[in-house]
Design a protein around this motif. Structure first.
Motif, mmCIF file in Angstrom:
data_model
loop_
_atom_site.group_PDB
_atom_site.id
_atom_site.type_symbol
_atom_site.label_atom_id
_atom_site.label_comp_id
_atom_site.label_asym_id
_atom_site.label_seq_id
_atom_site.Cartn_x
_atom_site.Cartn_y
_atom_site.Cartn_z
ATOM 1 N N LEU A 6 72.243 -44.036 14.046
ATOM 2 C CA LEU A 6 72.251 -42.946 13.073
ATOM 3 C C LEU A 6 70.835 -42.460 12.781
ATOM 4 C CD1 LEU A 6 73.894 -41.191 11.113
ATOM 5 C CD2 LEU A 6 73.570 -42.998 9.411
ATOM 6 N N VAL A 7 69.909 -43.379 12.639
ATOM 7 C CA VAL A 7 68.509 -43.008 12.398
ATOM 8 C C VAL A 7 67.949 -42.250 13.598
ATOM 9 C CG1 VAL A 7 66.184 -43.962 12.123
ATOM 10 C CG2 VAL A 7 68.059 -44.824 10.725
ATOM 11 N N SER A 38 66.281 -37.062 15.898
ATOM 12 C CA SER A 38 66.343 -36.031 16.937
ATOM 13 C C SER A 38 66.705 -34.673 16.342
ATOM 14 C CB SER A 38 67.328 -36.420 18.028
ATOM 15 O OG SER A 38 68.653 -36.395 17.547
ATOM 16 N N LEU A 39 67.504 -34.659 15.284
ATOM 17 C CA LEU A 39 67.800 -33.394 14.618
ATOM 18 C C LEU A 39 66.555 -32.807 13.966
ATOM 19 C CD1 LEU A 39 71.212 -33.956 12.804
ATOM 20 C CD2 LEU A 39 70.744 -32.430 14.704
ATOM 21 N N LYS A 40 65.782 -33.647 13.300
ATOM 22 C CA LYS A 40 64.577 -33.163 12.610
ATOM 23 C C LYS A 40 63.482 -32.756 13.570
ATOM 24 C CE LYS A 40 65.219 -35.468 8.242
ATOM 25 N NZ LYS A 40 64.626 -36.265 7.193
ATOM 26 N N SER A 41 63.437 -33.364 14.753
ATOM 27 C CA SER A 41 62.372 -33.030 15.697
ATOM 28 C C SER A 41 62.710 -31.818 16.560
ATOM 29 C CB SER A 41 62.057 -34.230 16.587
ATOM 30 O OG SER A 41 63.147 -34.505 17.450
ATOM 31 N N GLY A 42 63.900 -31.245 16.374
ATOM 32 C CA GLY A 42 64.229 -29.999 17.078
ATOM 33 C C GLY A 42 64.823 -30.183 18.456
ATOM 34 N N GLN A 43 65.430 -31.306 18.740
ATOM 35 C CA GLN A 43 66.004 -31.542 20.060
ATOM 36 C C GLN A 43 67.202 -30.633 20.344
ATOM 37 O OE1 GLN A 43 65.037 -33.791 22.504
ATOM 38 N NE2 GLN A 43 63.196 -34.049 21.264
ATOM 39 N N TYR A 44 67.865 -30.144 19.325
ATOM 40 C CA TYR A 44 69.073 -29.359 19.510
ATOM 41 C C TYR A 44 68.864 -27.890 19.154
ATOM 42 C CZ TYR A 44 71.129 -33.974 19.679
ATOM 43 O OH TYR A 44 71.408 -35.261 20.012
ATOM 44 N N GLU A 45 67.647 -27.425 19.136
ATOM 45 C CA GLU A 45 67.366 -26.060 18.728
ATOM 46 C C GLU A 45 67.736 -25.026 19.797
ATOM 47 O OE1 GLU A 45 66.313 -24.870 15.765
ATOM 48 O OE2 GLU A 45 66.496 -26.905 15.008
#
Length: 55
Positions: free
Chosen positions: A19-20, A25-32
């Motif tokens: 989960l962490v 990965s969401l905060k670092s922009g992996q899914y942008e």
């Protein structure tokens, strides 16, 4: 029964770790840019090399 004493905390730890990692990965922009990766596979390597050389 005694093995559950070890397995449940290990499973909870690994789930929390996953989960962490997902939240990081969401905060670092992996899914942008989901469409960019889909479009890059269609571009020829020769075209990319030509762009780098300035042609």
């Amino acid at each position: 029964m005694t093995s559950l004493v070890f397995l449940i905390p290990i499973a909870l730890f690994l789930g929390g770790l996953g989960l962490v990692a997902f939240l990081w990965s969401l905060k670092s922009g992996q899914y942008e840019d989901m469409d960019g990766a889909a479009q890059r596979i269609l571009i020829d390597d020769d075209e990319l090399e030509g762009r780098k050389d300035g042609r």
